[in-house]
Write a protein that holds these residues in place. Structure first.
Motif, PDB file in Angstrom:
ATOM      1  N   UNK A   1       6.088 -11.435   4.424  1.00 37.57           N
ATOM      2  CA  UNK A   1       6.504 -10.015   5.581  1.00 37.57           C
ATOM      3  C   UNK A   1       7.789  -9.431   4.676  1.00 37.57           C
ATOM      4  N   UNK A   2       7.892  -8.668   4.536  1.00 32.60           N
ATOM      5  CA  UNK A   2       9.809  -8.789   4.076  1.00 32.60           C
ATOM      6  C   UNK A   2      10.299  -7.963   5.608  1.00 32.60           C
ATOM      7  N   UNK A   3      11.586  -8.059   4.539  1.00 30.87           N
ATOM      8  CA  UNK A   3      12.883  -8.058   5.700  1.00 30.87           C
ATOM      9  C   UNK A   3      12.100  -7.106   7.118  1.00 30.87           C
ATOM     10  N   UNK A   4      12.358  -5.765   5.721  1.00 35.34           N
ATOM     11  CA  UNK A   4      12.072  -4.527   6.907  1.00 35.34           C
ATOM     12  C   UNK A   4      10.674  -3.999   7.079  1.00 35.34           C
ATOM     13  N   UNK A   5       9.765  -4.976   6.630  1.00 38.29           N
ATOM     14  CA  UNK A   5       8.562  -5.111   7.830  1.00 38.29           C
ATOM     15  C   UNK A   5       8.510  -4.101   8.546  1.00 38.29           C
ATOM     16  N   UNK A   6       7.301  -2.888   8.584  1.00 34.79           N
ATOM     17  CA  UNK A   6       6.939  -2.179   9.531  1.00 34.79           C
ATOM     18  C   UNK A   6       5.325  -1.923   9.527  1.00 34.79           C
ATOM     19  N   UNK A   7       4.748  -2.254  10.688  1.00 36.52           N
ATOM     20  CA  UNK A   7       3.924  -2.672  11.001  1.00 36.52           C
ATOM     21  C   UNK A   7       2.915  -1.012  11.416  1.00 36.52           C
ATOM     22  N   UNK A   8       3.641   0.062  11.057  1.00 38.86           N
ATOM     23  CA  UNK A   8       3.452   1.009  10.435  1.00 38.86           C
ATOM     24  C   UNK A   8       2.726   1.769   9.241  1.00 38.86           C
ATOM     25  N   UNK A   9       4.020   1.148   8.547  1.00 33.98           N
ATOM     26  CA  UNK A   9       3.455   1.406   6.977  1.00 33.98           C
ATOM     27  C   UNK A   9       2.450   0.660   6.432  1.00 33.98           C
ATOM     28  N   UNK A  10       1.878   1.228   5.515  1.00 35.92           N
ATOM     29  CA  UNK A  10       0.969   0.368   4.334  1.00 35.92           C
ATOM     30  C   UNK A  10       2.096  -0.561   3.464  1.00 35.92           C
TER      31      UNK A  10
ATOM     32  N   UNK B   1      -6.224  -7.211  10.081  1.00 34.04           N
ATOM     33  CA  UNK B   1      -5.703  -7.928  10.721  1.00 34.04           C
ATOM     34  C   UNK B   1      -3.854  -7.112  10.284  1.00 34.04           C
ATOM     35  N   UNK B   2      -3.184  -6.906   9.117  1.00 33.44           N
ATOM     36  CA  UNK B   2      -1.702  -6.155   8.462  1.00 33.44           C
ATOM     37  C   UNK B   2      -2.516  -4.892   7.638  1.00 33.44           C
ATOM     38  N   UNK B   3      -1.196  -4.163   8.223  1.00 36.49           N
ATOM     39  CA  UNK B   3      -1.469  -2.312   7.944  1.00 36.49           C
ATOM     40  C   UNK B   3      -1.229  -1.929   6.031  1.00 36.49           C
ATOM     41  N   UNK B   4      -2.535  -2.255   5.410  1.00 37.09           N
ATOM     42  CA  UNK B   4      -2.554  -3.053   3.556  1.00 37.09           C
ATOM     43  C   UNK B   4      -3.166  -1.809   3.035  1.00 37.09           C
TER      44      UNK B   4
END
Length: 281
Positions: free
Chosen positions: A70-79, A154-157
């Protein structure tokens, strides 16, 4: 790779990096090639994370393993879009992280604004069917039936084909060719590193995924990027040239690159450094 032998037996040296290859744990040494020295810089770069996940497989009947960047600025609310990135024969899900430095290369490219933020999923491609068959075919089913649904649960993708990519090296390149060309409705970015659109087999058996090559309009409209690359000294270079001839005159939009080197990580790091910035544009 670095091998230490004592009394004729291979021994792991705890003072050298330990990775996995050739179907066993092994020491390896990183020797940067010219121009590659700062691709995976640690200092001054925001770094993402890599998490090991276990997911149930209906294909193998047991838990399988993947590693998720997951990238450095990973935001679980962003797809996020997703790249499924596969290793070669005799390796496992850790290869692209420890020997390929995929996460650190992605960190640097994202920091420089050269690569779109995405998840990178690296799974074990040496999975086996419940009943023994060819090893690389089991992963094709595991990916489609188990891994993609697991990641998307599991992930917001993003789940449409325009935000899903697959790439792989050697055995993983053939798995990539089979999956993406059999399911062009699911993938729009493809990377085939040091390997194969067709399999170098003496029996000339039919490979159904290659049928897509005969439909130029469908192929070109299905893939935003279809990328092939190989080292000039690779021992499978004849197979790469065989695929070149197979593609001649078909009018397919395929990017082809060559890098100095053999069938090794110095070439595969070059492949992802060139491929990653092409994704999800």
């Amino acid at each position: 790779n670095s091998t230490l032998k004592i009394d004729g037996n291979e021994v792991l040296n705890p003072y050298l990096p330990i990775g996995y290859g050739c179907c066993r744990p092994m020491n390896f040494l990183d020797i940067p090639v010219p121009g590659e020295e700062d691709w995976d810089t640690l200092e001054g770069i925001p770094h993402g994370g890599v998490t090991r996940q276990y997911f149930p497989s209906s294909v193998t009947g047991k838990l399988e393993i993947c590693m998720v960047y997951t990238p450095a600025n990973y935001d679980p609310n962003k797809k996020y879009p997703v790249l499924y990135l596969q290793h070669g024969y005799g390796e496992n899900e850790s290869g692209w992280v420890y020997q390929g430095h995929a996460a650190r290369i992605a960190d640097k490219l994202m920091y420089e604004g050269k690569m779109e933020e995405c998840l990178i999923v690296m799974a074990c491609g040496m999975t086996q069917f419940k009943e023994p068959k060819m090893v690389f075919h089991a992963f094709v089913d595991v990916l489609l039936q188990d891994l993609i649904p697991y990641i998307e649960g599991k992930y917001n993708v993003l789940t449409d084909k325009w935000h899903r990519a697959m790439a792989g090296l050697s055995m993983g390149s053939y798995q990539t060719s089979i999956v993406t060309m059999t399911h062009p409705d699911m993938f729009s970015y493809v990377g085939v590193f040091s390997g194969f659109m067709s399999f170098p087999r003496p029996d000339g058996a039919k490979e159904p995924h290659l049928d897509l090559l005969e439909d130029k309009e469908k192929f070109n409209s299905s893939f935003k990027v279809f990328y092939r690359a190989m080292g000039t000294e690779d021992n499978y270079f004849n197979s790469f040239e065989h695929d070149d001839k197979m593609l001649e005159g078909k009018g397919l939009n395929i990017i082809r690159e060559l890098f100095p080197g053999h069938h090794d990580w110095s070439v595969w790091r070059r492949c992802i450094h060139s491929f990653f910035p092409r994704l999800f544009k």
